[in-house]
Design a protein around this motif. Structure first.
Motif, mmCIF file in Angstrom:
data_model
loop_
_atom_site.group_PDB
_atom_site.id
_atom_site.type_symbol
_atom_site.label_atom_id
_atom_site.label_comp_id
_atom_site.label_asym_id
_atom_site.label_seq_id
_atom_site.Cartn_x
_atom_site.Cartn_y
_atom_site.Cartn_z
ATOM 1 N N PRO A 169 36.159 41.777 48.373
ATOM 2 C CA PRO A 169 37.234 42.394 47.468
ATOM 3 C C PRO A 169 37.660 41.493 46.190
ATOM 4 C CG PRO A 169 38.258 41.228 49.344
ATOM 5 C CD PRO A 169 37.005 41.231 49.590
ATOM 6 N N VAL A 170 37.801 41.945 45.252
ATOM 7 C CA VAL A 170 38.005 41.123 43.959
ATOM 8 C C VAL A 170 39.162 41.661 43.368
ATOM 9 C CG1 VAL A 170 36.888 40.586 41.663
ATOM 10 C CG2 VAL A 170 35.380 41.293 43.501
ATOM 11 N N LEU A 171 40.060 40.437 42.718
ATOM 12 C CA LEU A 171 41.110 40.542 42.113
ATOM 13 C C LEU A 171 41.012 40.265 40.458
ATOM 14 C CD1 LEU A 171 44.382 40.944 41.993
ATOM 15 C CD2 LEU A 171 44.588 38.692 42.595
ATOM 16 N N ILE A 172 41.491 41.185 39.745
ATOM 17 C CA ILE A 172 41.197 40.948 38.193
ATOM 18 C C ILE A 172 42.490 40.811 37.818
ATOM 19 C CG2 ILE A 172 40.237 41.914 36.222
ATOM 20 C CD1 ILE A 172 38.607 43.448 37.890
ATOM 21 N N GLN A 173 43.054 39.771 37.002
ATOM 22 C CA GLN A 173 44.239 39.473 36.467
ATOM 23 C C GLN A 173 44.160 39.464 34.898
ATOM 24 O OE1 GLN A 173 47.199 37.644 39.913
ATOM 25 N NE2 GLN A 173 45.953 36.230 38.990
ATOM 26 N N GLY A 174 44.971 39.718 34.349
ATOM 27 C CA GLY A 174 45.133 39.634 32.709
ATOM 28 C C GLY A 174 46.326 40.514 32.320
ATOM 29 N N SER A 279 43.504 45.281 40.411
ATOM 30 C CA SER A 279 43.915 44.444 39.015
ATOM 31 C C SER A 279 45.433 44.376 39.151
ATOM 32 C CB SER A 279 43.423 45.350 38.060
ATOM 33 O OG SER A 279 44.080 46.304 37.601
ATOM 34 N N SER A 280 45.891 43.536 38.092
ATOM 35 C CA SER A 280 47.198 43.273 38.065
ATOM 36 C C SER A 280 47.664 42.506 36.627
ATOM 37 C CB SER A 280 48.002 42.461 38.983
ATOM 38 O OG SER A 280 49.332 42.200 38.773
ATOM 39 N N SER A 281 48.606 43.123 36.006
ATOM 40 C CA SER A 281 48.862 42.650 34.554
ATOM 41 C C SER A 281 49.764 41.353 34.642
ATOM 42 C CB SER A 281 49.467 43.588 33.732
ATOM 43 O OG SER A 281 48.625 44.875 33.747
#
Length: 444
Positions: A169-174, A279-281
């Motif tokens: 799994p990959v988490l993309i934050q920005g 993803s999460s902002s």
């Protein structure tokens, strides 16, 4: 064929073998190197002349050329682990009068990532030809769509190349608008699952009471497939995972741990094969502190985290990004000659872009449509982009006092143009709590 090869000058043969877009080696019946082309030698950091006559297993890591000479069996598209990566190699025995006198080996694809990417690209191209399509697939992005060559972006791209082939799994934050979707699509396109579907679920766009049914399905009460079922074999992109209700987070954790899903109105768990990209902002650690996100789920998805920087922190990429958006918009509008005035460019370049690339794209598109002449003037820009710059002039005040005065002026001017404090915080690049602290500090 024999006559053709015989008549070819030696320099022609040399150019062919040295520019075949492959790495290759030829060995004799004792598995000693007769020839290795220059590109392969460069990759192995060895002089070409020094390879001649040496046992191939002393030169090429994990080679199996000696096995081919001994067994006479060919290896086609065989994985070959060398210098920390897998490649695809062909190894063919060379026979004279039915007797193996050596072997020929070539590296067809120098990186498995390239193989999977090329395989997917070829398949998609053939499908488009059969369907009479030539346009780029809508809402499908690849690594080339990520513009920029700053150190932070190059680092993320390198990480994607490394982790894409895995099922981790990959988490993309920005921040919102930084292009997290592009990164998610790029991971899928470079993965072993690129021939399978990429299914997206935007948790913030679906009412919380419907999210569980949308993700996991309603069991026997509905024939409609859930997002997870649609993604079986492929990738599930969970956009804004922080908006996922806590009970649904428990079910997602089970999917990650056990590879099974249990739909609503059902007590039967079904196995699925899905890779999760989320993803999460908002930093998930902040949501954990507010008891809005499960710690165990966070640790399950955060091992590989891509932190996408906001546009204001990679302004060295600004020219490339704005050029891409600008020319794409011009081509869509049919305008052939259009440019920015110097004043307009200064406004664009000095603005902080709290909405990041998405805001930039919207501003450029609007400016192009609002311009009737050949030059985009500041009149085509929205008010927030044209905020007056604060100029500093020396005085008897201390540095700290001067900074506070400038900060207070910026706060007053921003609130005058944008009374909504949440939006003002975004424009200033501050959290809402930090903005309130500063307003209290300056008695605004």
């Amino acid at each position: 064929m024999d006559r053709l090869i015989t008549n070819l000058p030696e320099y022609v043969l040399t150019q062919i073998v040295e520019n075949a877009f492959q790495w290759f080696v030829v060995v004799d019946q004792d598995a000693r190197i007769l020839y290795m082309n220059q590109d392969y030698c460069k990759f192995l950091h060895i002089d070409q002349q020094e390879t001649i006559g040496r046992p191939v297993n002393e030169v090429i890591e994990n080679t199996r050329m000696h096995e081919v000479v001994k067994s006479g069996e060919e290896h086609i598209a065989s994985p070959h682990y060398i210098k920390g990566t897998y490649m695809l190699a062909n190894r063919i025995p060379i026979r004279v009068d039915g007797v193996v006198v050596g072997a020929f080996g070539s590296v067809v694809f120098r990186d498995l990532h390239d193989w999977h990417h090329l395989s997917s690209h070829v398949k998609q191209t053939l499908e488009k030809i059969n369907m009479g399509e030539v346009a780029h697939e809508p809402n499908s992005y690849q690594m080339t769509d990520i513009k920029g060559s700053s150190a932070s972006i190059l680092s993320i791209k390198e990480t994607i190349h490394m982790i894409a082939p895995s099922d981790l799994p990959v988490l993309i934050q920005g921040e919102s608008g930084t292009g997290k979707t592009l990164f998610a699509h790029s991971i899928h396109q470079l993965s072993n699952r690129s021939d399978e579907p990429l299914i997206t679920v935007n948790c913030a766009a679906i009412p919380p009471d419907l999210l569980e049914a949308e993700l996991f399905g309603q069991g026997s009460t509905s024939d409609r497939k859930s997002r997870i079922q649609l993604a079986d074999g492929g990738t599930l992109f969970i956009d804004d995972i922080g908006s996922l209700p806590l009970p649904v987070q428990v079910k997602l954790l089970r999917l990650l741990n056990d590879g099974v899903v249990e739909s609503l109105n059902s007590h039967h768990a079904e196995p699925v094969n899905v890779r999760i990209i989320a993803s999460s902002s908002q930093p998930l650690t902040e949501l954990i502190e507010m008891n809005q996100f499960r710690t165990d789920l966070y640790y399950r998805i955060q091992a590989i985290t891509l932190n996408v920087p906001p546009l204001r922190e990679r302004m060295e990429d600004f020219s490339e990004i704005i050029s891409f958006i600008f020319h794409k918009t011009i081509s869509q509008t049919g305008k052939r000659s259009l440019e920015f005035s110097k004043e307009t460019w200064d406004y664009l370049n000095n603005y902080r872009w709290p909405g990041n690339i998405r805001e930039l794209q919207n501003v450029i598109q609007a400016a192009v449509y609002l311009t009737s002449g050949d030059t985009i003037t500041p009149d085509a820009l929205p008010p927030q982009v044209k905020q007056r710059k604060i100029k500093y002039s020396p005085s008897s005040r201390t540095l700290a006092e001067s900074v506070e005065e400038v900060e207070r002026t910026i706060l007053l001017e921003t609130l005058a143009q944008c009374p909504n404090k949440k939006e003002a915080a975004l424009i200033l690049g501050l959290s809402k709590s930090t903005l309130y602290e500063k307003l209290k500090k300056y008695d605004i």
